[in-house]
Design a protein around this motif. Structure first.
Motif, PDB file in Angstrom:
ATOM      1  N   MET A   1      -3.560 -55.748 -15.928  1.00 16.01           N
ATOM      2  CA  MET A   1      -2.193 -56.222 -15.922  1.00 16.01           C
ATOM      3  C   MET A   1      -1.248 -55.208 -16.554  1.00 16.01           C
ATOM      4  N   LYS A   2      -1.710 -54.512 -17.590  1.00 18.83           N
ATOM      5  CA  LYS A   2      -0.806 -53.578 -18.236  1.00 18.83           C
ATOM      6  C   LYS A   2      -0.519 -52.375 -17.343  1.00 18.83           C
ATOM      7  N   VAL A   3      -1.459 -52.022 -16.482  1.00 20.19           N
ATOM      8  CA  VAL A   3      -1.224 -50.919 -15.557  1.00 20.19           C
ATOM      9  C   VAL A   3      -0.196 -51.341 -14.512  1.00 20.19           C
ATOM     10  N   ILE A   4      -0.320 -52.579 -14.051  1.00 20.41           N
ATOM     11  CA  ILE A   4       0.652 -53.100 -13.078  1.00 20.41           C
ATOM     12  C   ILE A   4       2.033 -53.182 -13.718  1.00 20.41           C
ATOM     13  N   ALA A   5       2.084 -53.646 -14.961  1.00 19.32           N
ATOM     14  CA  ALA A   5       3.363 -53.741 -15.662  1.00 19.32           C
ATOM     15  C   ALA A   5       3.991 -52.356 -15.829  1.00 19.32           C
ATOM     16  N   ALA A   6       3.187 -51.360 -16.161  1.00 18.13           N
ATOM     17  CA  ALA A   6       3.701 -49.999 -16.306  1.00 18.13           C
ATOM     18  C   ALA A   6       4.226 -49.476 -14.972  1.00 18.13           C
ATOM     19  N   TYR A   7       3.517 -49.791 -13.891  1.00 19.32           N
ATOM     20  CA  TYR A   7       3.966 -49.379 -12.561  1.00 19.32           C
ATOM     21  C   TYR A   7       5.315 -50.013 -12.233  1.00 19.32           C
ATOM     22  N   LEU A   8       5.427 -51.317 -12.496  1.00 23.84           N
ATOM     23  CA  LEU A   8       6.680 -52.016 -12.217  1.00 23.84           C
ATOM     24  C   LEU A   8       7.826 -51.483 -13.076  1.00 23.84           C
ATOM     25  N   LEU A   9       7.537 -51.158 -14.328  1.00 22.58           N
ATOM     26  CA  LEU A   9       8.577 -50.580 -15.188  1.00 22.58           C
ATOM     27  C   LEU A   9       9.044 -49.234 -14.650  1.00 22.58           C
TER      28      LEU A   9
ATOM     29  N   SER B   1       3.476 -41.492 -10.676  1.00 20.06           N
ATOM     30  CA  SER B   1       2.162 -40.849 -10.689  1.00 20.06           C
ATOM     31  C   SER B   1       1.306 -41.448 -11.802  1.00 20.06           C
ATOM     32  N   ALA B   2       0.045 -41.061 -11.822  1.00 22.24           N
ATOM     33  CA  ALA B   2      -0.867 -41.535 -12.865  1.00 22.24           C
ATOM     34  C   ALA B   2      -0.369 -41.079 -14.238  1.00 22.24           C
TER      35      ALA B   2
ATOM     36  N   LEU C   1       2.428 -43.353 -15.471  1.00 22.92           N
ATOM     37  CA  LEU C   1       1.916 -44.625 -15.995  1.00 22.92           C
ATOM     38  C   LEU C   1       1.271 -44.429 -17.363  1.00 22.92           C
ATOM     39  N   LYS C   2       0.555 -43.336 -17.537  1.00 27.88           N
ATOM     40  CA  LYS C   2      -0.070 -43.057 -18.840  1.00 27.88           C
ATOM     41  C   LYS C   2       0.996 -42.850 -19.911  1.00 27.88           C
ATOM     42  N   ASN C   3       2.089 -42.186 -19.545  1.00 28.54           N
ATOM     43  CA  ASN C   3       3.185 -41.966 -20.504  1.00 28.54           C
ATOM     44  C   ASN C   3       3.830 -43.282 -20.911  1.00 28.54           C
ATOM     45  N   ILE C   4       4.031 -44.171 -19.944  1.00 27.16           N
ATOM     46  CA  ILE C   4       4.629 -45.475 -20.250  1.00 27.16           C
ATOM     47  C   ILE C   4       3.711 -46.276 -21.159  1.00 27.16           C
TER      48      ILE C   4
ATOM     49  N   VAL D   1       3.820 -47.313 -25.869  1.00 30.78           N
ATOM     50  CA  VAL D   1       3.674 -48.565 -26.608  1.00 30.78           C
ATOM     51  C   VAL D   1       2.303 -48.672 -27.270  1.00 30.78           C
ATOM     52  N   GLY D   2       1.552 -47.585 -27.247  1.00 29.65           N
ATOM     53  CA  GLY D   2       0.262 -47.560 -27.919  1.00 29.65           C
ATOM     54  C   GLY D   2      -0.863 -48.212 -27.138  1.00 29.65           C
ATOM     55  N   ALA D   3      -0.701 -48.363 -25.832  1.00 32.40           N
ATOM     56  CA  ALA D   3      -1.745 -48.982 -25.010  1.00 32.40           C
ATOM     57  C   ALA D   3      -2.547 -47.902 -24.294  1.00 32.40           C
ATOM     58  N   ASP D   4      -3.828 -48.145 -24.170  1.00 36.99           N
ATOM     59  CA  ASP D   4      -4.697 -47.231 -23.441  1.00 36.99           C
ATOM     60  C   ASP D   4      -4.942 -47.782 -22.051  1.00 36.99           C
ATOM     61  N   ALA D   5      -5.173 -46.886 -21.109  1.00 38.58           N
ATOM     62  CA  ALA D   5      -5.464 -47.314 -19.742  1.00 38.58           C
ATOM     63  C   ALA D   5      -6.605 -46.465 -19.198  1.00 38.58           C
ATOM     64  N   GLU D   6      -7.455 -47.106 -18.443  1.00 39.37           N
ATOM     65  CA  GLU D   6      -8.561 -46.398 -17.823  1.00 39.37           C
ATOM     66  C   GLU D   6      -8.063 -45.708 -16.561  1.00 39.37           C
ATOM     67  N   ASP D   7      -8.500 -44.478 -16.379  1.00 36.67           N
ATOM     68  CA  ASP D   7      -8.049 -43.695 -15.237  1.00 36.67           C
ATOM     69  C   ASP D   7      -8.427 -44.345 -13.911  1.00 36.67           C
ATOM     70  N   ASP D   8      -9.607 -44.968 -13.854  1.00 36.31           N
ATOM     71  CA  ASP D   8     -10.033 -45.569 -12.592  1.00 36.31           C
ATOM     72  C   ASP D   8      -9.140 -46.745 -12.198  1.00 36.31           C
TER      73      ASP D   8
END
Length: 115
Positions: free
Chosen positions: A1-9, A19-20, A23-26, A30-37
């Motif tokens: 969900m956080k990856v989708i939220a970052a995409y929408l933002l 780009s990936a 999304l990683k920068n977004i 906020v201090g959240a980690d995301a898996e590349d896959d």
């Protein structure tokens, strides 16, 4: 969900094809980690698609999903069907109870947050 939220933002911010790294920068801001896959999976699924069309199609799919409530009523009606004509109990009108609010001076224990 956080990856989708970052995409929408990112899309709301004006980046129509984030780009990936975007999304990683977004998420990193906020201090959240995301898996590349997960990021790559999302980007491959939405590549070349309009976000408003994706949201509209998702809304249509969610409209067909049962949201509960109706099944319990149907089960209760079918369970009581063999009773031989017993009338359901009338709902009593609920009484509105007036809740008295405490004075603010009781809650602040003699000091204010902004003093």
């Amino acid at each position: 969900m956080k990856v989708i939220a970052a995409y929408l933002l990112a899309v709301l911010g004006g980046n129509t094809s984030p780009s990936a790294n975007d999304l990683k920068n977004i998420l990193g801001s906020v201090g959240a980690d995301a898996e590349d896959d997960k990021i790559e999976l999302l980007l491959s699924e939405v590549k070349g698609k309009d976000i408003t069309e994706l949201i509209a199609s998702g809304r249509e799919k969610l409209a067909s999903v049962p949201s509960g409530g109706g099944a319990a009523i149907a089960v209760a009606a079918s369970a009581g069907g063999g009773g031989g004509g017993a009338a359901p109990a009338a709902d009593e009108p609920k009484k509105e109870e007036k809740v008295e609010e405490k004075e603010e001076s009781d809650d602040d224990m003699g000091f204010s947050l902004f003093d």
